[in-house]
Design a protein around this motif. Sequence first.
Motif, PDB file in Angstrom:
ATOM      1  N   VAL A  64       0.842  -1.211   0.000  1.00  0.00           N
ATOM      2  CA  VAL A  64       0.000   0.000   0.000  1.00  0.00           C
ATOM      3  C   VAL A  64       0.867   1.248   0.000  1.00  0.00           C
ATOM      4  O   VAL A  64       0.547   2.250  -0.660  1.00  0.00           O
ATOM      5  N   SER A  65       1.993   1.205   0.724  1.00  0.00           N
ATOM      6  CA  SER A  65       2.918   2.345   0.726  1.00  0.00           C
ATOM      7  C   SER A  65       3.446   2.599  -0.676  1.00  0.00           C
ATOM      8  O   SER A  65       3.488   3.746  -1.142  1.00  0.00           O
ATOM      9  N   ASP A  66       3.847   1.520  -1.373  1.00  0.00           N
ATOM     10  CA  ASP A  66       4.332   1.678  -2.743  1.00  0.00           C
ATOM     11  C   ASP A  66       3.230   2.201  -3.659  1.00  0.00           C
ATOM     12  O   ASP A  66       3.475   3.065  -4.508  1.00  0.00           O
ATOM     13  N   LEU A  67       2.027   1.672  -3.499  1.00  0.00           N
ATOM     14  CA  LEU A  67       0.896   2.143  -4.308  1.00  0.00           C
ATOM     15  C   LEU A  67       0.722   3.653  -4.136  1.00  0.00           C
ATOM     16  O   LEU A  67       0.588   4.395  -5.114  1.00  0.00           O
ATOM     17  N   THR A  68       0.762   4.117  -2.885  1.00  0.00           N
ATOM     18  CA  THR A  68       0.589   5.542  -2.596  1.00  0.00           C
ATOM     19  C   THR A  68       1.709   6.369  -3.212  1.00  0.00           C
ATOM     20  O   THR A  68       1.466   7.419  -3.832  1.00  0.00           O
ATOM     21  N   LEU A  69       2.944   5.913  -3.052  1.00  0.00           N
ATOM     22  CA  LEU A  69       4.098   6.660  -3.561  1.00  0.00           C
ATOM     23  C   LEU A  69       4.140   6.662  -5.090  1.00  0.00           C
ATOM     24  O   LEU A  69       4.465   7.679  -5.708  1.00  0.00           O
ATOM     25  N   ILE A  70       3.810   5.538  -5.701  1.00  0.00           N
ATOM     26  CA  ILE A  70       3.784   5.463  -7.169  1.00  0.00           C
ATOM     27  C   ILE A  70       2.699   6.381  -7.721  1.00  0.00           C
ATOM     28  O   ILE A  70       2.925   7.131  -8.681  1.00  0.00           O
ATOM     29  N   ALA A  71       1.518   6.345  -7.094  1.00  0.00           N
ATOM     30  CA  ALA A  71       0.423   7.225  -7.541  1.00  0.00           C
ATOM     31  C   ALA A  71       0.814   8.695  -7.391  1.00  0.00           C
ATOM     32  O   ALA A  71       0.514   9.525  -8.257  1.00  0.00           O
ATOM     33  N   ALA A  72       1.517   9.016  -6.301  1.00  0.00           N
ATOM     34  CA  ALA A  72       1.964  10.399  -6.091  1.00  0.00           C
ATOM     35  C   ALA A  72       2.946  10.819  -7.184  1.00  0.00           C
ATOM     36  O   ALA A  72       2.879  11.946  -7.698  1.00  0.00           O
ATOM     37  N   GLY A  73       3.841   9.897  -7.549  1.00  0.00           N
ATOM     38  CA  GLY A  73       4.803  10.207  -8.608  1.00  0.00           C
ATOM     39  C   GLY A  73       4.129  10.436  -9.942  1.00  0.00           C
ATOM     40  O   GLY A  73       4.456  11.378 -10.673  1.00  0.00           O
ATOM     41  N   ILE A  74       3.146   9.588 -10.273  1.00  0.00           N
ATOM     42  CA  ILE A  74       2.424   9.736 -11.538  1.00  0.00           C
ATOM     43  C   ILE A  74       1.610  11.029 -11.543  1.00  0.00           C
ATOM     44  O   ILE A  74       1.491  11.697 -12.576  1.00  0.00           O
ATOM     45  N   ALA A  75       1.088  11.400 -10.379  1.00  0.00           N
ATOM     46  CA  ALA A  75       0.282  12.620 -10.274  1.00  0.00           C
ATOM     47  C   ALA A  75       1.126  13.887 -10.325  1.00  0.00           C
ATOM     48  O   ALA A  75       0.584  14.989 -10.363  1.00  0.00           O
TER      49      ALA A  75
END
Length: 199
Positions: A45-56
């Motif tokens: 979930v941490s990776d999901l959040t960080l990856i989504a933040a990077g894409i955003a």
Amino acid sequence: MTSPLLVGFLACFALIAAIGAQNAFVLRQGIRREHVLPVVVMCTVSDLTLIAAGIAGIGALISAHPGALAVAKFGGAAFLLCYGLLAARRAWRPSTLTPADAAPASLGAVLATCAALTFLNPHVYLDTVVLLGALANEQGDGRWLFGLGAVLASALWFTGLGFGAKRLAKFFATQRTWRLLDGFIAAFMIALGVSLVVS
């Protein structure tokens, strides 16, 4: 043309497979068979959040404000050094029980340590947010598909590492093997902490 899903999967897998503080912690929890599922879920979930933040676009914002990374760098270095010293103490002066036999740590304490190893490590922001975010945005309309592939790689890696480590438990039935593991973790964490300070 290669699918953004596959590109995201391979890019994330290549980054995450390198031994790091988070991976060493997941491995240790897996060998101990202690709160493995919550740790795997938290890392994913941490990776999901960080990856989504990077894409955003948060990655570009972090790159533009290096002062924020400096704060994370020194905070992360301090935490890694402390964690490494605790592991060194376990290796030098072990308890009478092997860690596998000792009373388990509370779920809250394990998740707090996992969160600290994840979010106090500036490399996670450079790799997951900035680098993967930039690679994802090169995919244009396929950037979220790239993100999905990256999250799938993260979930597969942490699940395999956490639950696969159980197979190593038989090799950690003695104090000696635990002392060797803790010695390795101590050396690695302290070296990583020092490298953050001097870099």
